[in-house]
Write a protein that holds these residues in place. Structure first.
Motif, PDB file in Angstrom:
ATOM      1  N   ARG A  84      -7.316  10.292  -1.879  1.00  0.00           N
ATOM      2  CA  ARG A  84      -6.026  10.998  -1.839  1.00  0.00           C
ATOM      3  C   ARG A  84      -5.102  10.451  -0.763  1.00  0.00           C
ATOM      4  N   THR A  85      -5.652   9.681   0.185  1.00  0.00           N
ATOM      5  CA  THR A  85      -4.821   9.184   1.277  1.00  0.00           C
ATOM      6  C   THR A  85      -4.713   7.659   1.338  1.00  0.00           C
ATOM      7  N   ARG A  86      -5.354   6.935   0.435  1.00  0.00           N
ATOM      8  CA  ARG A  86      -5.375   5.475   0.590  1.00  0.00           C
ATOM      9  C   ARG A  86      -5.284   4.743  -0.750  1.00  0.00           C
ATOM     10  N   ILE A  87      -4.418   3.717  -0.750  1.00  0.00           N
ATOM     11  CA  ILE A  87      -4.245   2.810  -1.895  1.00  0.00           C
ATOM     12  C   ILE A  87      -4.346   1.380  -1.379  1.00  0.00           C
ATOM     13  N   LEU A  88      -4.952   0.505  -2.189  1.00  0.00           N
ATOM     14  CA  LEU A  88      -5.005  -0.920  -1.872  1.00  0.00           C
ATOM     15  C   LEU A  88      -4.155  -1.695  -2.867  1.00  0.00           C
ATOM     16  N   VAL A  89      -3.427  -2.684  -2.338  1.00  0.00           N
ATOM     17  CA  VAL A  89      -2.662  -3.625  -3.152  1.00  0.00           C
ATOM     18  C   VAL A  89      -3.220  -5.007  -2.844  1.00  0.00           C
ATOM     19  N   ASP A  90      -3.634  -5.738  -3.874  1.00  0.00           N
ATOM     20  CA  ASP A  90      -4.172  -7.080  -3.665  1.00  0.00           C
ATOM     21  C   ASP A  90      -3.062  -8.042  -3.283  1.00  0.00           C
ATOM     22  N   ALA A  91      -3.283  -8.795  -2.220  1.00  0.00           N
ATOM     23  CA  ALA A  91      -2.355  -9.855  -1.811  1.00  0.00           C
ATOM     24  C   ALA A  91      -2.884 -11.152  -2.429  1.00  0.00           C
ATOM     25  N   ASP A  92      -2.777 -11.239  -3.737  1.00  0.00           N
ATOM     26  CA  ASP A  92      -3.285 -12.388  -4.476  1.00  0.00           C
ATOM     27  C   ASP A  92      -2.136 -13.329  -4.831  1.00  0.00           C
ATOM     28  N   LEU A  93      -2.421 -14.323  -5.662  1.00  0.00           N
ATOM     29  CA  LEU A  93      -1.395 -15.291  -6.045  1.00  0.00           C
ATOM     30  C   LEU A  93      -0.222 -14.616  -6.751  1.00  0.00           C
ATOM     31  N   ALA A  94      -0.522 -13.633  -7.607  1.00  0.00           N
ATOM     32  CA  ALA A  94       0.555 -12.921  -8.311  1.00  0.00           C
ATOM     33  C   ALA A  94       1.448 -12.171  -7.318  1.00  0.00           C
ATOM     34  N   ALA A  95       0.848 -11.570  -6.301  1.00  0.00           N
ATOM     35  CA  ALA A  95       1.641 -10.875  -5.273  1.00  0.00           C
ATOM     36  C   ALA A  95       2.476 -11.860  -4.481  1.00  0.00           C
ATOM     37  N   GLU A  96       1.886 -13.024  -4.170  1.00  0.00           N
ATOM     38  CA  GLU A  96       2.633 -14.036  -3.420  1.00  0.00           C
ATOM     39  C   GLU A  96       3.830 -14.524  -4.230  1.00  0.00           C
ATOM     40  N   ARG A  97       3.641 -14.678  -5.515  1.00  0.00           N
ATOM     41  CA  ARG A  97       4.764 -15.104  -6.366  1.00  0.00           C
ATOM     42  C   ARG A  97       5.833 -14.022  -6.465  1.00  0.00           C
ATOM     43  N   ALA A  98       5.420 -12.755  -6.536  1.00  0.00           N
ATOM     44  CA  ALA A  98       6.376 -11.655  -6.670  1.00  0.00           C
ATOM     45  C   ALA A  98       7.123 -11.377  -5.363  1.00  0.00           C
ATOM     46  N   LEU A  99       6.390 -11.364  -4.251  1.00  0.00           N
ATOM     47  CA  LEU A  99       6.995 -11.020  -2.963  1.00  0.00           C
ATOM     48  C   LEU A  99       7.560 -12.236  -2.241  1.00  0.00           C
ATOM     49  N   GLY A 100       6.897 -13.386  -2.408  1.00  0.00           N
ATOM     50  CA  GLY A 100       7.343 -14.607  -1.756  1.00  0.00           C
ATOM     51  C   GLY A 100       7.109 -14.579  -0.252  1.00  0.00           C
TER      52      GLY A 100
END
Length: 158
Positions: A84-100
């Motif tokens: 209820r208090t924690r979420i993880l977001v993967d910092a993978d290749l797709a995230a690197e492409r989306a966030l830059g």
């Protein structure tokens, strides 16, 4: 007149503090590929994430790119609800492409169904996405050379 000013100052000082924002923390401050971004919710009053439900994490703010270019963007990434208090977001290749590669200053929100929990816009998060590092250079070398060629060059037999 002085008494009235003192009374008003005392009443203003006794006002209740503003409510805590539903999103209270995002870590780490420097995000590298292969890591996880942790988003934490404040607890209490029935707030929090719904375990088992899909979650989308939204980074809404200014992204300062190398060279100083600033972009105002909203970038969504899928998240995994751990509790209820924690979420993880993967910092993978797709995230690197989306966030830059960028320095981010802004609001972080979590959307689950129709519910949206957000950090306070008065206290924006400051994150550094995919800064130059030895780790990022290694990922670049693997992408450029190919995994097998790199293993051969390093003398590895996998």
């Amino acid at each position: 007149m002085t008494r009235i000013a003192l009374l008003l100052a005392a009443v203003a000082g006794c006002a209740a503090p503003p409510p805590e924002a539903p999103i209270r923390d995002v870590r780490p401050d420097r995000v590298q590929r292969g890591e996880s971004i942790v988003v934490e919710a404040a607890t209490g009053r029935g707030r929090g994430f719904q375990p088992g439900a899909e979650a989308t994490v939204l980074f809404d703010g200014q992204f300062r790119r190398p060279g100083g270019k600033i972009e105002r963007l909203k970038v969504e990434r899928p998240g995994r609800v751990l509790s209820r208090t924690r979420i993880l977001v993967d910092a993978d290749l797709a995230a690197e492409r989306a966030l830059g590669r960028a320095d981010f200053v802004g609001v972080v929100s979590v959307k689950q169904g129709e519910t949206i929990l957000s950090s306070s816009p008065r206290v924006p998060f400051e994150l550094e996405f995919f800064p130059p590092s030895l780790r990022s250079a290694t990922f670049g070398a693997v992408a450029w050379l190919g995994e097998r060629r790199l293993e051969d060059w390093l003398g590895l037999d996998v």
